[in-house]
Every structure is written in structure tokens, then in C-alpha cells.
Write an enzyme that holds these catalytic residues in place. Structure first.
Site, PDB file in Angstrom:
ATOM      1  N   TYR A 144       0.821  -1.214   0.000  1.00 60.63           N
ATOM      2  CA  TYR A 144       0.000   0.000   0.000  1.00 60.63           C
ATOM      3  C   TYR A 144       0.854   1.263   0.000  1.00 60.63           C
ATOM      4  O   TYR A 144       0.409   2.306  -0.475  1.00 60.63           O
ATOM      5  CB  TYR A 144      -0.910   0.027   1.244  1.00 60.63           C
ATOM      6  CG  TYR A 144      -2.250  -0.625   1.064  1.00 60.63           C
ATOM      7  CD1 TYR A 144      -2.360  -1.951   0.695  1.00 60.63           C
ATOM      8  CD2 TYR A 144      -3.417   0.104   1.288  1.00 60.63           C
ATOM      9  CE1 TYR A 144      -3.604  -2.545   0.553  1.00 60.63           C
ATOM     10  CE2 TYR A 144      -4.660  -0.491   1.148  1.00 60.63           C
ATOM     11  CZ  TYR A 144      -4.751  -1.809   0.781  1.00 60.63           C
ATOM     12  OH  TYR A 144      -5.981  -2.401   0.642  1.00 60.63           O
ATOM     13  N   ASP A 252      -6.464  -6.940   3.898  1.00 59.94           N
ATOM     14  CA  ASP A 252      -7.599  -6.288   3.239  1.00 59.94           C
ATOM     15  C   ASP A 252      -8.532  -7.357   2.675  1.00 59.94           C
ATOM     16  O   ASP A 252      -9.751  -7.326   2.871  1.00 59.94           O
ATOM     17  CB  ASP A 252      -7.067  -5.377   2.122  1.00 59.94           C
ATOM     18  CG  ASP A 252      -8.178  -4.627   1.413  1.00 59.94           C
ATOM     19  OD1 ASP A 252      -9.080  -4.122   2.113  1.00 59.94           O
ATOM     20  OD2 ASP A 252      -8.142  -4.541   0.166  1.00 59.94           O
ATOM     21  N   ASP A 256     -12.301  -8.999   4.391  1.00 60.83           N
ATOM     22  CA  ASP A 256     -13.595  -8.966   3.688  1.00 60.83           C
ATOM     23  C   ASP A 256     -14.190 -10.369   3.641  1.00 60.83           C
ATOM     24  O   ASP A 256     -15.393 -10.564   3.819  1.00 60.83           O
ATOM     25  CB  ASP A 256     -13.436  -8.455   2.246  1.00 60.83           C
ATOM     26  CG  ASP A 256     -13.657  -6.948   2.127  1.00 60.83           C
ATOM     27  OD1 ASP A 256     -13.442  -6.242   3.138  1.00 60.83           O
ATOM     28  OD2 ASP A 256     -14.044  -6.483   1.033  1.00 60.83           O
TER      29      ASP A 256
HETATM   30  C1  IPM Z   1     -10.454  -1.137   3.857  1.00 62.91           C
HETATM   31  C2  IPM Z   1     -10.724  -0.490   2.528  1.00 62.91           C
HETATM   32  C3  IPM Z   1      -9.580   0.466   2.217  1.00 62.91           C
HETATM   33  C4  IPM Z   1      -8.321  -0.371   2.073  1.00 62.91           C
HETATM   34  C5  IPM Z   1      -9.803   1.360   0.992  1.00 62.91           C
HETATM   35  C6  IPM Z   1     -11.070   2.166   1.096  1.00 62.91           C
HETATM   36  C7  IPM Z   1      -8.628   2.277   0.757  1.00 62.91           C
HETATM   37  O1  IPM Z   1     -10.907  -1.452   1.565  1.00 62.91           O
HETATM   38  O2  IPM Z   1     -10.330  -0.404   4.856  1.00 62.91           O
HETATM   39  O3  IPM Z   1     -10.389  -2.366   3.909  1.00 62.91           O
HETATM   40  O4  IPM Z   1      -8.024  -0.925   0.995  1.00 62.91           O
HETATM   41  O5  IPM Z   1      -7.603  -0.476   3.069  1.00 62.91           O
HETATM   42 MG    MG Z   2     -10.980  -3.455   2.305  1.00 60.36          MG
END
Ligand code: IPM
Ligand code: MG
Length: 369
Positions: A144, A252, A256
Site C-alpha cells: 500500500y 484487506d 472482507d
Molecule cells: C479497507 C478499505 C480500504 C483499504 C480502501 C477504502 C482504501 O478497503 O479499509 O479495507 O483498501 O484499506
Molecule cells: Mg478493504
């Protein structure tokens, strides 16, 4: 100021952010009026709202306020309105900059299955029943933020996009420390996920965590898994996990996935913590893990429970009020037990309530507890 008085920044952001934040603020106001909290809230723009107000996704005033407050409550950022702004000025860049500037390196993403929502999961009930996982995601390093990064044009006219995955010993150790400490208060198991089989940064990640474990954390069971296998195991047998510690990008994705085991992204809160200061406090930001959901923004149907769960995490991790956090978390479970559902967690064809009505139901439940 009374002993329990705290000052927090309210960064509602874009999309459904302002709608769910309004419910979080109502809950905090209710606590101020009815419990012994005194939390003073100052709203300030971020993301697309920051671009509209000040031309940048993280205005200076917003950053200054965030540095001074005891905690930051964050809604969500992004939306089609800002699709055409410069890449480094997009709404999401504001969140990334805030994480980086406050050095919020440890991101806690709990994925808990509520009994009342077991049918909302796409997995079979016996696989997800009682599930309680904590993902500890490294948040200020890795691909990142790694340099070099960019898009360049090659001599033959092709374009080349590149990013750098990079971790240092210190970055790995400090997030691993958080994971071991969290596990100590839970089932005492940490699974570290990386790709040591293909990436040097993953090999280093595994070596440093193994060394740290041997030095200081042998009371915790440490296992290692390749991140792709971890993604698979999360679906196959999620109950094998207690704490998962992983890097920024894998975290990330895996968070999810873990969230969806619980039935809805709309249920899951998160905390992002910085290094402890001398006085024992630490910079801290709390946000739901779902995004700004532009498709349902403005309709009043978003689920405010992840935002309210983030308020609970704030009381626990930043304001030293585990009692209030427990109260809020019990209230969230209780409204679900009573059958209140927003659209995202309602069974197909079933009746659902609005964002505000979910806020009302939660406050009514707090009154009963
Ligand atoms: C998260 C989101 C963020 C990320 C985005 C909005 C930049 O997906 O907080 O998981 O990728 O970290
Ligand atoms: Mg995310």
C-alpha cells in the site's frame, strides 16, 4: 471537564457514511445523557467531503483535529462523484494518509457470528455457528505504501505499472506484538498468513514472527499459513482460527472474506491503533469495514450496526471504558435477537427497517439494559 470527559473527531465522509454516523452520534449523545460518559464530538470533513470543502481528501484542519482528539470515528469515503479527480487526491487517499500520518499500524477486524444472524451467512450454519475470529492486519506498510510505485511508459510504448511490497523487522514485530497480546485475552492462538513460498517479504515476515514468538510469547500457539491457503481454510473450517495476523494487502482481502462469513459486511466494526504513548494512550481510529456503498447512499436503508460496533470498540480501546463497550455490544446482540433487521441482513422477502429505526431500536434496547 469531568474525569470521564473525552474529545473525539467525527469524520462521517461520503456515501452512507453520514447516515450511519448520525446514528452513532445519537447513541453517544444517549450515553452522555444516561450513562456517566462525557464524550464531546467535533465533526470535520474527509474523503470526497474533504475535496468538496477544501480541495483535498484530508484537509489540514481535519488532520490537526485528529492529532489532538482521544479518538477518531470514521464513516466511509469514496463515490462516483469523485471518479475523475487526480489519483493521489481520490477520497480513499485521505483515509490512507490519515492511517499513515497517525501511524495507525495495527488494524483489528473482528468477525463474529451472531446466533440471530446465522441464516444470513452464505455458509452452512454448523460451519459458522459461534464463530469468533480476530484479524490483525498491518495497516501502514507493505504494498500500500512501498516505494517505488507508479505507472511509466516503456521505450516500446507499452505502459508498466509497479508497486513495492516491503516490510522491516520493526514493522513486523510491532503488529505481531499486538496479535499476541490480543490472543492472550482470547483463545491463545495466532495464525500468521503470508506468501513465504514466493515472496522475500513473506519469508522475512515468517522468520521475524517466529523469532519474536520464541523470545516472548511461547504461551501462545503460533502457526503459519500461506495466505491463499488461509483464504481457503476460512471457508472450509473457519472455527480453526482465533487470531490471524497478516500484512496490509492480504489483510484487506482476508478481512472482507471473514466478514462475509458472518452474513453481512454491514455488521463488522474495526479499530486502527498506533503506538502507545508515554501516558498509556494511543492514536486510534474506529470505522466500519464496509465502504461508502454509493448504490444505497441517501436511501436511509444502510445498516448502522457496524458503525455502532465501532463506537463500542472506541470505548474499549481508546477511552478505557470496557463497561460501556460491553453494554453497546450486548445491545447490538439484543436488537438482533428481537428480530430487527436492516435490508442487508433481512432474509429474502422479509420486512426490514430503516437506518434511523435501527438506531431507535438500539437506543430503546439500551434503555432496557
Ligand atoms: C479497507 C478499505 C480500504 C483499504 C480502501 C477504502 C482504501 O478497503 O479499509 O479495507 O483498501 O484499506
Ligand atoms: Mg478493504
Amino acid at each position: 471537564m469531568t474525569k470521564n470527559s473525552h474529545h473525539i473527531a467525527i469524520l462521517a465522509g461520503d456515501g452512507i457514511g453520514p447516515e450511519i454516523m448520525a446514528e452513532a452520534q445519537r447513541v453517544i449523545t444517549w450515553l452522555n445523557d444516561n450513562a456517566d460518559t462525557a464524550v464531546d464530538m467535533t465533526p470535520t470533513p474527509v474523503g470526497g467531503a474533504g475535496i468538496d470543502a477544501a480541495g483535498v481528501p484530508l484537509p489540514d484542519d481535519t488532520l490537526d483535529l485528529c492529532k489532538k482528539t482521544d479518538a477518531i470515528l470514521f464513516g466511509s469515503v469514496g463515490g462516483p462523484k469523485w471518479d475523475n479527480v487526480a489519483y493521489d487526491l481520490r477520497p480513499e487517499a485521505g483515509l490512507l494518509e490519515l492511517r499513515k500520518k497517525l501511524d495507525l499500524f495495527a488494524n483489528l477486524r473482528p468477525a463474529k457470528v451472531y446466533d440471530a444472524l446465522i441464516d444470513a451467512s452464505t455458509l452452512k450454519p454448523d460451519i459458522v455457528k459461534g464463530l469468533d475470529i480476530l484479524i490483525v492486519r498491518e495497516l501502514t506498510g507493505g504494498v500500500y505504501f512501498g516505494q517505488p510505485r507508479g505507472i511509466e511508459t516503456l521505450p516500446d510504448g507499452q505502459r508498466r505499472g509497479f508497486n513495492t511490497q516491503v516490510y522491516t523487522t520493526h514493522e513486523i514485530e510491532r503488529v505481531a506484538e499486538v496479535a499476541f497480546d490480543m490472543a492472550r485475552k482470547r483463545a491463545k492462538r495466532v495464525c500468521s498468513a503470508e506468501k513465504a513460498n514466493v515472496m522475500e517479504s513473506g519469508k522475512l515476515w515468517r522468520e521475524e514472527i517466529t523469532a519474536l514468538h520464541g523470545e516472548k510469547h511461547t504461551d501462545i500457539e503460533l502457526t503459519h499459513m500461506y495466505a491463499d491457503n488461509c483464504a481457503m481454510q476460512l471457508l472450509r473450517n473457519p472455527a480453526q482460527f482465533d487470531v490471524i495476523v497478516t500484512d496490509n494487502l492480504f489483510g484487506d482481502i482476508l478481512s472482507d472474506e471473514a466478514a462475509m462469513l458472518t452474513g453481512s459486511l454491514g455488521m463488522l466494526p474495526s479499530a486502527s491503533l498506533g503506538a502507545e504513548r508515554k501516558d498509556g494512550t494511543r492514536p486510534a481510529l474506529f470505522e466500519p469495514i464496509h465502504g461508502s456503498a454509493p448504490d444505497i447512499a441517501g436511501k436511509g436503508i444502510a445498516n448502522p450496526l457496524a458503525m455502532i460496533g465501532s463506537v463500542a470498540m472506541m470505548f474499549r480501546y481508546a477511552l478505557n471504558r470496557g463497561d460501556i463497550a460491553d453494554k453497546l455490544e450486548n445491545a447490538i446482540a439484543a436488537v438482533l435477537d428481537k428480530g430487527y433487521r436492516t435490508a442487508d441482513i433481512a432474509e429474502q422477502g422479509a420486512k426490514y427497517i430503516s437506518t434511523t429505526d435501527m438506531g431507535n431500536a438500539l437506543i430503546a434496547t439500551l434503555e432496557d439494559i
